[in-house]
Each structure stands twice: as structure tokens, then as C-alpha cells.
Design a protein around this motif. Structure first.
Motif, short mmCIF file in Angstrom:
data_model
loop_
_atom_site.label_atom_id
_atom_site.label_comp_id
_atom_site.label_asym_id
_atom_site.label_seq_id
_atom_site.Cartn_x
_atom_site.Cartn_y
_atom_site.Cartn_z
N ASN A 1 -4.00 -7.33 4.40
CA ASN A 1 -4.96 -7.38 3.31
C ASN A 1 -5.75 -6.06 3.36
N SER A 2 -5.61 -5.54 2.07
CA SER A 2 -6.23 -4.34 1.99
C SER A 2 -7.19 -3.80 0.70
N TYR A 3 -7.73 -2.85 0.84
CA TYR A 3 -8.52 -2.25 -0.38
C TYR A 3 -8.29 -0.70 -0.22
N ILE B 1 -6.85 3.78 2.56
CA ILE B 1 -6.54 2.33 2.39
C ILE B 1 -7.03 1.79 3.58
N LYS B 2 -7.58 0.65 3.72
CA LYS B 2 -8.31 0.03 4.74
C LYS B 2 -7.99 -1.25 4.84
N ASP B 3 -7.86 -1.83 5.84
CA ASP B 3 -7.74 -3.43 5.86
C ASP B 3 -9.04 -3.77 6.08
N PRO C 1 0.84 -1.26 -0.05
CA PRO C 1 0.06 -0.05 -0.07
C PRO C 1 0.78 1.10 -0.07
N ASN D 1 2.21 -5.85 5.51
CA ASN D 1 1.01 -5.15 5.47
C ASN D 1 0.01 -5.91 5.32
#
Length: 181
Positions: A155-157, A167-169, A130, A153
Motif C-alpha cells: 500500500n503506497s503514497y 513513493i513510500k509504503d 507504483p 507492491n
């Protein structure tokens, strides 16, 4: 308008479902997939619940909301089972007077940027790391990987709304954020 960003699903139906759950929870208008939708790639292990066929079927349910680009693990045969265009090296979207240059990152990347104007936004995947920063008046963003995050890091989107990219988990916690103004 609220846009949901995801990259590097790599054929995991487990994480594809998580991505769709988050897209729906976020009540976003569109999904941008930054490549590597179906295949895990020769350098990656098999992901949790590897099932490219099911991933294709799930994503196809949202084909009218998806803007996608080709990743280095994507091939023409993938587009035969996907009901949305996904084989372009890049796509561009205009958002709040800015150009969003969307790509996977294996061709265009931070070391090989396309010609962009001050204030434009370069958004990519590929590295699974990220990032949200401004470099010489260009915003550089990577939402990380939903399936194979790197460098400890999560897992994110990503979510873009009202000129702020978050950017969030998978718990919805924001761990990187940048204002695009």
C-alpha cells in the motif's frame, strides 16, 4: 512546497485515515487525489472498512488542500457529497517550472499521453502499480494504490518535494524515487 499524492482509496475509511495520517506526518502542503475516491468498483472486492460516506466526510475536512481528478469508479453523485472539485478528467499544476499533468489513467495513460513538453511530469493512478521513470524526456509517475496494491507492491503514497518524487509504503519506507531535474 511539499505535495502528497494518493490514488485509489476506493471507499475504505481504514486506508483513507492512513492516507490522512501520512499527509499530516509528512507535513505536506497539498493532497493530490488521483481518482477512485469513494466507490470500490465492480472489479474489486469490498475493501477493509468500506464506508464511502465516512471517507467523504474525512476528505471534506481537508477540502481546501485537495486537488482531485475523476477516476473510472467515480460518478456525479460522489461530487454531491464531496466538497472539492473531483470530476475533471485531468488537472494541471505548475511546479518548479514543470507542468504536472494529473489524471487517473483510464483515459490518458502511458499508451495515450497528452501533448507534453520535455521535462513535464505525467502522474496517474488506476493501475495500482507504483512507477517512477523517465521515458523520452517525460517523467511517468504512479504512486500506486493506498487500498488495493497490485503485483505484490505495498500500500503506497507519493511525496513530491524539492524536485524529488518518492513513493513510500505505509511505514514511510521509500521504495521508488526519481529526481525530476
Amino acid at each position: 512546497m511539499k505535495i502528497f499524492f494518493v490514488s485509489d482509496i476506493h471507499g475504505s475509511i481504514y486506508y483513507a485515515k492512513k492516507a490522512i495520517e501520512k499527509f499530516q506526518e509528512e507535513n505536506a502542503d497539498y493532497i493530490v487525489i488521483l481518482g477512485d475516491e469513494l466507490y470500490h468498483g465492480a472489479r474489486n472486492p469490498l475493501p477493509i472498512e468500506y464506508n464511502p460516506k465516512e471517507v467523504a466526510e474525512l476528505l471534506n475536512e481537508f477540502s481546501d488542500k485537495i486537488i482531485a481528478v475523476r477516476g473510472n469508479c467515480d460518478s456525479e453523485v460522489d461530487e454531491m457529497v464531496i466538497k472539492f472539485p473531483m470530476m475533471a478528467t485531468y488537472s494541471m499544476v505548475l511546479y518548479e517550472g514543470k507542468r504536472l499533468f494529473l489524471t487517473h489513467g483510464h483515459i490518458y495513460n502511458e499508451n495515450n499521453l497528452p501533448k507534453l513538453r520535455d521535462g513535464d511530469v505525467f502522474i496517474y493512478g488506476h493501475t495500482h502499480i507504483p512507477k517512477a521513470e523517465k521515458n523520452e524526456n517525460i517523467f511517468i509517475i504512479n504512486p500506486g494504490s493506498i487500498t488495493f496494491p497490485k503485483e505484490d507492491n505495498p500500500n503506497s503514497y507519493g511525496i513530491l518535494e524539492e524536485n524529488v518524487f518518492k513513493i513510500k509504503d505505509l511505514n514511510g519506507n521509500i521504495f521508488k524515487e526519481i529526481n525530476l531535474e
